[in-house]
Design a protein around this motif. Structure first.
Motif, PDB file in Angstrom:
ATOM      1  N   TYR A 234       0.709  -1.356  -0.178  1.00 21.74           N
ATOM      2  CA  TYR A 234      -0.228   0.164   0.065  1.00 21.74           C
ATOM      3  C   TYR A 234       0.965   1.360   0.223  1.00 21.74           C
ATOM      4  N   SER A 235       0.466   2.388  -0.747  1.00 21.60           N
ATOM      5  CA  SER A 235       1.197   3.109  -0.076  1.00 21.60           C
ATOM      6  C   SER A 235       0.198   4.382   0.536  1.00 21.60           C
ATOM      7  N   VAL A 236       1.626   4.312   1.450  1.00 23.70           N
ATOM      8  CA  VAL A 236       1.184   5.696   2.580  1.00 23.70           C
ATOM      9  C   VAL A 236       1.651   6.871   2.630  1.00 23.70           C
ATOM     10  N   GLU A 237       1.248   8.123   2.358  1.00 23.88           N
ATOM     11  CA  GLU A 237       2.249   9.020   1.766  1.00 23.88           C
ATOM     12  C   GLU A 237       3.398   9.128   0.868  1.00 23.88           C
ATOM     13  N   GLY A 238       3.192   8.411  -0.073  1.00 27.73           N
ATOM     14  CA  GLY A 238       4.478   7.955  -1.413  1.00 27.73           C
ATOM     15  C   GLY A 238       5.036   6.861  -1.018  1.00 27.73           C
ATOM     16  N   GLN A 239       5.060   6.515   0.426  1.00 30.87           N
ATOM     17  CA  GLN A 239       6.322   5.062   0.328  1.00 30.87           C
ATOM     18  C   GLN A 239       5.351   3.652   0.973  1.00 30.87           C
ATOM     19  N   PRO A 240       6.215   2.705   0.251  1.00 29.87           N
ATOM     20  CA  PRO A 240       5.383   1.669   0.367  1.00 29.87           C
ATOM     21  C   PRO A 240       4.876   0.434   2.379  1.00 29.87           C
ATOM     22  N   VAL A 241       4.063   0.008   1.967  1.00 27.67           N
ATOM     23  CA  VAL A 241       3.301  -0.012   3.493  1.00 27.67           C
ATOM     24  C   VAL A 241       2.723  -1.779   2.993  1.00 27.67           C
ATOM     25  N   CYS A 242       4.091  -2.714   3.772  1.00 24.04           N
ATOM     26  CA  CYS A 242       2.664  -3.633   3.829  1.00 24.04           C
ATOM     27  C   CYS A 242       1.608  -3.753   4.811  1.00 24.04           C
ATOM     28  N   GLY A 243       0.945  -4.304   3.960  1.00 26.70           N
ATOM     29  CA  GLY A 243      -0.825  -4.401   4.421  1.00 26.70           C
ATOM     30  C   GLY A 243      -0.872  -4.619   6.523  1.00 26.70           C
ATOM     31  N   ALA A 244       0.009  -5.182   6.880  1.00 29.28           N
ATOM     32  CA  ALA A 244      -0.049  -5.253   8.005  1.00 29.28           C
ATOM     33  C   ALA A 244      -0.504  -3.621   8.950  1.00 29.28           C
ATOM     34  N   CYS A 245       1.263  -3.784   8.533  1.00 30.33           N
ATOM     35  CA  CYS A 245       1.459  -1.771   9.099  1.00 30.33           C
ATOM     36  C   CYS A 245       0.993  -1.247   8.743  1.00 30.33           C
ATOM     37  N   ALA A 246       0.079  -0.972   7.546  1.00 35.18           N
ATOM     38  CA  ALA A 246      -0.635  -0.080   6.631  1.00 35.18           C
ATOM     39  C   ALA A 246      -2.074   0.421   7.605  1.00 35.18           C
ATOM     40  N   GLY A 247      -2.948  -1.457   8.825  1.00 33.27           N
ATOM     41  CA  GLY A 247      -3.896  -1.858   9.455  1.00 33.27           C
ATOM     42  C   GLY A 247      -4.709  -2.536   8.261  1.00 33.27           C
ATOM     43  N   VAL A 248      -4.641  -3.186   7.569  1.00 29.24           N
ATOM     44  CA  VAL A 248      -5.335  -3.978   6.766  1.00 29.24           C
ATOM     45  C   VAL A 248      -5.298  -5.142   6.703  1.00 29.24           C
ATOM     46  N   THR A 249      -6.131  -6.312   7.384  1.00 31.14           N
ATOM     47  CA  THR A 249      -6.264  -7.787   7.171  1.00 31.14           C
ATOM     48  C   THR A 249      -6.307  -8.603   5.905  1.00 31.14           C
TER      49      THR A 249
END
Length: 195
Positions: A178-193
């Motif tokens: 996922y893109s959070v503020e233009g940076q790659p983030v995994c689902g767990a860290c993005a709060g997506v289960t």
């Protein structure tokens, strides 16, 4: 064969025949590549300039002034656009003076060394300059990408550098990011289960 001749008048007691007109030469003769000519026939085959003074070039039994010979037969250096009259390097479908066949980046000479070159946009590069200036840079580490890469966020990454900015987990093996503020983030860290 290329023969550069001096054009000193030539005279002998035997009958001389002009190579150009095949007529007898009864007075002074001009000589180039063991062939004799009337003075009036001692001309460049391209521009018809008299060759009585100056250097005479011959090729395939034809006479040439220096200018026409060079423009017709001498290779031109890809770097300086001058005629090459001595040693010649052929590379990249071009001809070069040996001292001009050099890296486009750092100007190191390739001829006379065991260095290889790589071509980009019709220019030769040494391995170091090719790596530093031509190869794409990884957005994660800013180092050149020399092997596998992936594209995300309109830029390229080393596969090992494209990781979650929070937990450093890689996305190899078809994990979503996922893109959070233009940076790659995994689902767990993005709060997506995953369901």
């Amino acid at each position: 064969a290329i023969v550069v001749s001096s054009q000193l008048p030539y005279s002998m007691s035997e009958t001389m025949i002009c190579t150009a007109c095949h007529g007898p030469i009864t007075d002074r003769a001009m000589k180039a590549a063991d062939k004799l000519y009337h003075e009036d026939h001692f001309l460049c085959c391209v521009c018809t300039t008299s060759l009585k003074s100056g250097t005479v070039y011959t090729k395939n039994s034809e006479l040439y002034c220096e200018s026409d010979y060079m423009s017709k037969f001498a290779p031109v250096c890809a770097r300086c656009d001058q005629y090459i009259t001595q040693e010649c390097v052929r590379a990249m479908d071009k001809t070069w003076h040996p001292e001009h066949f050099q890296c486009y980046g750092c100007l190191v000479q390739f001829s006379g060394s065991s260095m290889s070159y790589r071509e980009k946009d019709s220019h030769p590069y040494c391995d170091n300059c090719y790596t530093d200036t031509v190869l794409p840079k990884c957005r994660g580490c800013n180092k050149p990408i020399t092997d596998r890469a992936l594209k995300a966020f309109d830029t390229q990454w080393h596969v090992t550098c494209f990781v979650c900015v929070q937990c450093q987990t890689t996305f190899e093996g078809s994990k979503n990011f996922y893109s959070v503020e233009g940076q790659p983030v995994c689902g767990a860290c993005a709060g997506v289960t995953d369901e």
